[in-house]
Write a protein that holds these residues in place. Structure first.
Motif, PDB file in Angstrom:
ATOM      1  N   ALA A   1       0.685  -1.344  -0.261  1.00  0.00           N
ATOM      2  CA  ALA A   1       0.257   0.005  -0.320  1.00  0.00           C
ATOM      3  C   ALA A   1       0.749   1.713   0.161  1.00  0.00           C
ATOM      4  O   ALA A   1       1.142   1.899   1.140  1.00  0.00           O
ATOM      5  CB  ALA A   1      -0.927   0.042   1.555  1.00  0.00           C
ATOM      6  N   PHE A   2       1.797   1.285  -1.455  1.00  0.00           N
ATOM      7  CA  PHE A   2       2.559   2.377  -1.460  1.00  0.00           C
ATOM      8  C   PHE A   2       1.847   3.498  -1.697  1.00  0.00           C
ATOM      9  O   PHE A   2       0.567   3.905  -2.724  1.00  0.00           O
ATOM     10  CB  PHE A   2       3.611   2.214  -2.252  1.00  0.00           C
ATOM     11  CG  PHE A   2       4.876   1.201  -1.638  1.00  0.00           C
ATOM     12  CD1 PHE A   2       4.548   0.826  -0.306  1.00  0.00           C
ATOM     13  CD2 PHE A   2       5.249  -0.077  -2.519  1.00  0.00           C
ATOM     14  CE1 PHE A   2       5.833  -0.084   0.037  1.00  0.00           C
ATOM     15  CE2 PHE A   2       5.544  -1.289  -2.154  1.00  0.00           C
ATOM     16  CZ  PHE A   2       6.344  -1.132  -0.440  1.00  0.00           C
ATOM     17  N   THR A   3       1.867   5.101  -1.506  1.00  0.00           N
ATOM     18  CA  THR A   3       1.341   6.218  -2.019  1.00  0.00           C
ATOM     19  C   THR A   3       2.899   7.259  -2.748  1.00  0.00           C
ATOM     20  O   THR A   3       3.883   7.063  -2.228  1.00  0.00           O
ATOM     21  CB  THR A   3       0.239   6.744  -0.901  1.00  0.00           C
ATOM     22  OG1 THR A   3       1.851   7.537  -0.317  1.00  0.00           O
ATOM     23  CG2 THR A   3      -0.190   6.145  -0.209  1.00  0.00           C
TER      24      THR A   3
ATOM     25  N   CYS B   1      14.449   0.171  12.371  1.00  0.00           N
ATOM     26  CA  CYS B   1      12.945   0.035  13.543  1.00  0.00           C
ATOM     27  C   CYS B   1      12.231   0.329  12.611  1.00  0.00           C
ATOM     28  O   CYS B   1      11.137  -0.415  12.477  1.00  0.00           O
ATOM     29  CB  CYS B   1      13.670   0.935  14.363  1.00  0.00           C
ATOM     30  SG  CYS B   1      14.733   0.214  15.506  1.00  0.00           S
ATOM     31  N   VAL B   2      12.204   1.229  11.272  1.00  0.00           N
ATOM     32  CA  VAL B   2      10.793   1.846  11.027  1.00  0.00           C
ATOM     33  C   VAL B   2       9.788   0.455  10.238  1.00  0.00           C
ATOM     34  O   VAL B   2       9.073   0.343  10.342  1.00  0.00           O
ATOM     35  CB  VAL B   2      10.431   2.813  10.256  1.00  0.00           C
ATOM     36  CG1 VAL B   2       9.559   3.095   9.233  1.00  0.00           C
ATOM     37  CG2 VAL B   2      11.123   4.312  10.867  1.00  0.00           C
ATOM     38  N   VAL B   3      11.172   0.037   9.022  1.00  0.00           N
ATOM     39  CA  VAL B   3      11.019  -1.247   8.536  1.00  0.00           C
ATOM     40  C   VAL B   3      10.484  -2.245   9.325  1.00  0.00           C
ATOM     41  O   VAL B   3       9.531  -2.890   9.121  1.00  0.00           O
ATOM     42  CB  VAL B   3      12.369  -1.763   7.796  1.00  0.00           C
ATOM     43  CG1 VAL B   3      12.156  -2.458   7.065  1.00  0.00           C
ATOM     44  CG2 VAL B   3      12.860   0.036   7.160  1.00  0.00           C
TER      45      VAL B   3
ATOM     46  N   GLY C   1      -0.905 -12.765  12.352  1.00  0.00           N
ATOM     47  CA  GLY C   1      -0.011 -13.991  11.569  1.00  0.00           C
ATOM     48  C   GLY C   1       1.117 -13.235  10.338  1.00  0.00           C
ATOM     49  O   GLY C   1      -0.062 -12.529   9.618  1.00  0.00           O
ATOM     50  N   PHE C   2       1.094 -14.240   9.403  1.00  0.00           N
ATOM     51  CA  PHE C   2       1.663 -13.338   8.279  1.00  0.00           C
ATOM     52  C   PHE C   2       0.707 -13.329   7.072  1.00  0.00           C
ATOM     53  O   PHE C   2       0.771 -12.696   5.999  1.00  0.00           O
ATOM     54  CB  PHE C   2       2.514 -14.645   7.436  1.00  0.00           C
ATOM     55  CG  PHE C   2       3.754 -14.725   7.959  1.00  0.00           C
ATOM     56  CD1 PHE C   2       4.635 -14.055   8.353  1.00  0.00           C
ATOM     57  CD2 PHE C   2       3.600 -15.805   9.066  1.00  0.00           C
ATOM     58  CE1 PHE C   2       6.209 -14.072   8.915  1.00  0.00           C
ATOM     59  CE2 PHE C   2       5.496 -15.756   9.736  1.00  0.00           C
ATOM     60  CZ  PHE C   2       6.616 -15.051   9.828  1.00  0.00           C
ATOM     61  N   GLY C   3      -0.667 -13.909   7.101  1.00  0.00           N
ATOM     62  CA  GLY C   3      -1.471 -13.667   6.108  1.00  0.00           C
ATOM     63  C   GLY C   3      -1.996 -12.144   6.283  1.00  0.00           C
ATOM     64  O   GLY C   3      -2.783 -11.707   5.438  1.00  0.00           O
ATOM     65  N   LEU C   4      -1.670 -11.863   6.901  1.00  0.00           N
ATOM     66  CA  LEU C   4      -2.288  -9.507   7.440  1.00  0.00           C
ATOM     67  C   LEU C   4      -1.096  -8.814   7.326  1.00  0.00           C
ATOM     68  O   LEU C   4      -0.958  -7.984   7.442  1.00  0.00           O
ATOM     69  CB  LEU C   4      -2.303  -9.442   8.885  1.00  0.00           C
ATOM     70  CG  LEU C   4      -4.192 -10.486   9.285  1.00  0.00           C
ATOM     71  CD1 LEU C   4      -4.624 -10.059  10.524  1.00  0.00           C
ATOM     72  CD2 LEU C   4      -4.649  -9.848   8.165  1.00  0.00           C
ATOM     73  N   LEU C   5      -0.042  -9.098   6.625  1.00  0.00           N
ATOM     74  CA  LEU C   5       0.938  -8.768   6.213  1.00  0.00           C
ATOM     75  C   LEU C   5       0.874  -7.444   5.720  1.00  0.00           C
ATOM     76  O   LEU C   5       0.205  -7.756   4.212  1.00  0.00           O
ATOM     77  CB  LEU C   5       2.211  -9.397   5.775  1.00  0.00           C
ATOM     78  CG  LEU C   5       3.492  -9.232   5.255  1.00  0.00           C
ATOM     79  CD1 LEU C   5       4.011  -8.377   6.501  1.00  0.00           C
ATOM     80  CD2 LEU C   5       4.310  -9.791   4.445  1.00  0.00           C
ATOM     81  N   SER C   6       1.060  -6.172   5.573  1.00  0.00           N
ATOM     82  CA  SER C   6       0.692  -5.349   4.750  1.00  0.00           C
ATOM     83  C   SER C   6       1.656  -4.178   5.584  1.00  0.00           C
ATOM     84  O   SER C   6       2.093  -4.283   6.061  1.00  0.00           O
ATOM     85  CB  SER C   6      -0.596  -4.495   4.800  1.00  0.00           C
ATOM     86  OG  SER C   6      -0.577  -3.152   4.378  1.00  0.00           O
ATOM     87  N   VAL C   7       2.507  -3.840   3.857  1.00  0.00           N
ATOM     88  CA  VAL C   7       3.211  -2.702   4.104  1.00  0.00           C
ATOM     89  C   VAL C   7       3.505  -1.742   2.873  1.00  0.00           C
ATOM     90  O   VAL C   7       2.604  -1.782   2.012  1.00  0.00           O
ATOM     91  CB  VAL C   7       4.980  -3.007   3.793  1.00  0.00           C
ATOM     92  CG1 VAL C   7       5.518  -4.115   4.475  1.00  0.00           C
ATOM     93  CG2 VAL C   7       4.531  -4.002   2.353  1.00  0.00           C
ATOM     94  N   GLY C   8       3.752  -0.719   3.974  1.00  0.00           N
ATOM     95  CA  GLY C   8       3.071   0.927   2.976  1.00  0.00           C
ATOM     96  C   GLY C   8       4.299   1.888   3.275  1.00  0.00           C
ATOM     97  O   GLY C   8       5.359   1.575   2.738  1.00  0.00           O
ATOM     98  N   ASP C   9       4.035   3.002   3.113  1.00  0.00           N
ATOM     99  CA  ASP C   9       4.716   4.530   3.164  1.00  0.00           C
ATOM    100  C   ASP C   9       6.127   3.682   4.384  1.00  0.00           C
ATOM    101  O   ASP C   9       7.006   4.397   4.257  1.00  0.00           O
ATOM    102  CB  ASP C   9       4.054   5.745   3.223  1.00  0.00           C
ATOM    103  CG  ASP C   9       3.515   6.156   2.195  1.00  0.00           C
ATOM    104  OD1 ASP C   9       3.699   5.219   0.953  1.00  0.00           O
ATOM    105  OD2 ASP C   9       2.773   6.706   1.720  1.00  0.00           O
ATOM    106  N   PRO C  10       5.357   3.441   5.420  1.00  0.00           N
ATOM    107  CA  PRO C  10       6.877   3.834   7.109  1.00  0.00           C
ATOM    108  C   PRO C  10       7.672   2.495   5.891  1.00  0.00           C
ATOM    109  O   PRO C  10       8.762   2.804   6.361  1.00  0.00           O
ATOM    110  CB  PRO C  10       5.717   2.899   7.605  1.00  0.00           C
ATOM    111  CG  PRO C  10       4.407   3.364   7.581  1.00  0.00           C
ATOM    112  CD  PRO C  10       3.792   3.228   6.177  1.00  0.00           C
ATOM    113  N   LEU C  11       7.248   1.689   5.391  1.00  0.00           N
ATOM    114  CA  LEU C  11       8.812   1.001   4.810  1.00  0.00           C
ATOM    115  C   LEU C  11       9.530   1.184   3.802  1.00  0.00           C
ATOM    116  O   LEU C  11      10.986   1.776   4.290  1.00  0.00           O
ATOM    117  CB  LEU C  11       8.205  -0.482   4.772  1.00  0.00           C
ATOM    118  CG  LEU C  11       8.818  -1.690   3.406  1.00  0.00           C
ATOM    119  CD1 LEU C  11       8.037  -2.446   3.911  1.00  0.00           C
ATOM    120  CD2 LEU C  11       9.677  -1.077   2.115  1.00  0.00           C
ATOM    121  N   LEU C  12       9.501   2.701   2.653  1.00  0.00           N
ATOM    122  CA  LEU C  12       9.682   3.448   1.878  1.00  0.00           C
ATOM    123  C   LEU C  12      10.554   4.170   3.007  1.00  0.00           C
ATOM    124  O   LEU C  12      11.941   4.737   2.699  1.00  0.00           O
ATOM    125  CB  LEU C  12       8.790   3.666   0.745  1.00  0.00           C
ATOM    126  CG  LEU C  12       8.396   2.991   0.232  1.00  0.00           C
ATOM    127  CD1 LEU C  12       7.384   3.450  -0.905  1.00  0.00           C
ATOM    128  CD2 LEU C  12       9.050   2.178  -0.563  1.00  0.00           C
TER     129      LEU C  12
END
Length: 315
Positions: free
Chosen positions: A232-234, A269-271, A283-294
């Motif tokens: 979910a990147f913007t 830490c943010v990643v 669990g892993f089924g709800l893994l979601s990454v977005g702008d904080p990872l970038l």
């Protein structure tokens, strides 16, 4: 002539390599034993409250002796759609061990039946459970699309049947075969509130997917559950990542060591926070990454490149 020291493997690179090395063991640690399924019969009952009760009765012919019985997989996520299961019971009419262990991994829930006890020969099982949030509301009809016999079983199924029952008349359909197959199941019995489909000679990793469409409002209000998208990147997130590169030109030779280490620690830490925010509870089924990872990746790039020293040269 330039002398260069080889860069050590970064922490995230090491973790990625470690996960790749362990993946075969994670996925293959609870594989289904070899054999065949002479018969499989499922009854899918759609109730007015929007829940779906499933009863599976089947026989399994084990090939040799195994240290545990079956591994049954049930889908818990499809795209961003989430499904729940409750009230699981397992029985055996032939005295097979039926101790149950469950584990969620990615989009599936694995049900290990008879874990820790050897089993051989032909045995009969009965599974019963209730599904929630699997009905999809529509403008004119509310639909159920489900795989009672999913294609995850690596053994052939000689004879299979799926019966759908509902509180009102409905239209239905059934497809059989590998994922994406267009083979229509045989319709054995049909009525206004019940229908039965049959299929013979299913090969390993082939299943049956059924569909039932009810008039709008018959099943009551339906509220499907959704999870955040896996990615979910913007544009704001990409901007935070790209800003790291011009900043490196300024910070490479002027950044003190303590600030470089702080940037690396903050980025890591943010990643990790973005990776674990949803997985810690679902669990892993709800893994979601977005702008904080970038943004965290931008801090890692800034801290990592700023900490690099220019190569030594000898003339």
């Amino acid at each position: 002539m330039s002398l260069r020291r080889s860069a050590p493997i970064g922490g995230m690179t090491f973790c990625a390599l470690l996960m790749l090395a362990l993946l075969p063991f994670l996925l293959g640690g609870a594989h289904a034993p070899g054999g065949s399924v002479p018969s499989y019969d499922a009854v899918v009952t759609v109730r007015e409250g929007g829940t779906v009760h499933v009863r599976e009765a089947f026989t399994f012919d084990y090939l040799g002796t195994h240290d545990h019985g079956l591994v049954r997989g049930v889908r818990r996520r499809d795209g961003d759609r989430l499904y729940r299961m409750r009230g699981l019971t397992v029985a055996s009419t032939t005295g097979a061990p039926v101790g149950v262990e469950t584990a969620d991994f990615l989009h599936r829930r694995s049900i290990v039946i008879g874990a820790g006890r050897p089993v051989s020969g032909r045995h009969s099982y009965v599974l019963s459970y209730e599904l929630l949030d699997v009905l999809t509301p529509g403008a004119e009809r509310d639909e159920l699309v489900w795989e009672p016999l999913d294609p995850g079983w690596p053994v052939p199924v000689e004879k299979a049947s799926v019966r759908i029952e509902g509180p009102a008349s409905f239209t239905s359909g059934c497809l059989a075969g590998a994922p994406g197959a267009i083979t229509h199941c045989g319709r054995w019995q049909a009525g206004p509130t019940a229908v039965e489909f049959r299929q013979d000679g299913l090969r390993p990793h082939e299943g049956m997917k059924v569909r039932a469409a009810f008039p709008r409002g018959v099943l009551g209000p339906l509220t499907p559950r959704y999870a955040p998208s896996h990615l979910a990147f913007t544009p704001w997130g990409w901007m935070a990542l790209l800003l790291a590169f011009p900043l490196v030109l300024v910070a490479r030779y002027r950044t003190p060591g303590w600030l470089r280490r702080g940037l690396l620690a903050a980025g890591a830490c943010v990643v990790l926070w973005d990776l674990l925010a949803e997985t810690a509870s679902g669990g892993f089924g709800l893994l979601s990454v977005g702008d904080p990872l970038l943004g965290g990746a931008g801090l890692l790039i800034l801290g990592g490149l700023a900490a690099r020293r220019p190569a030594l040269r000898r003339g």
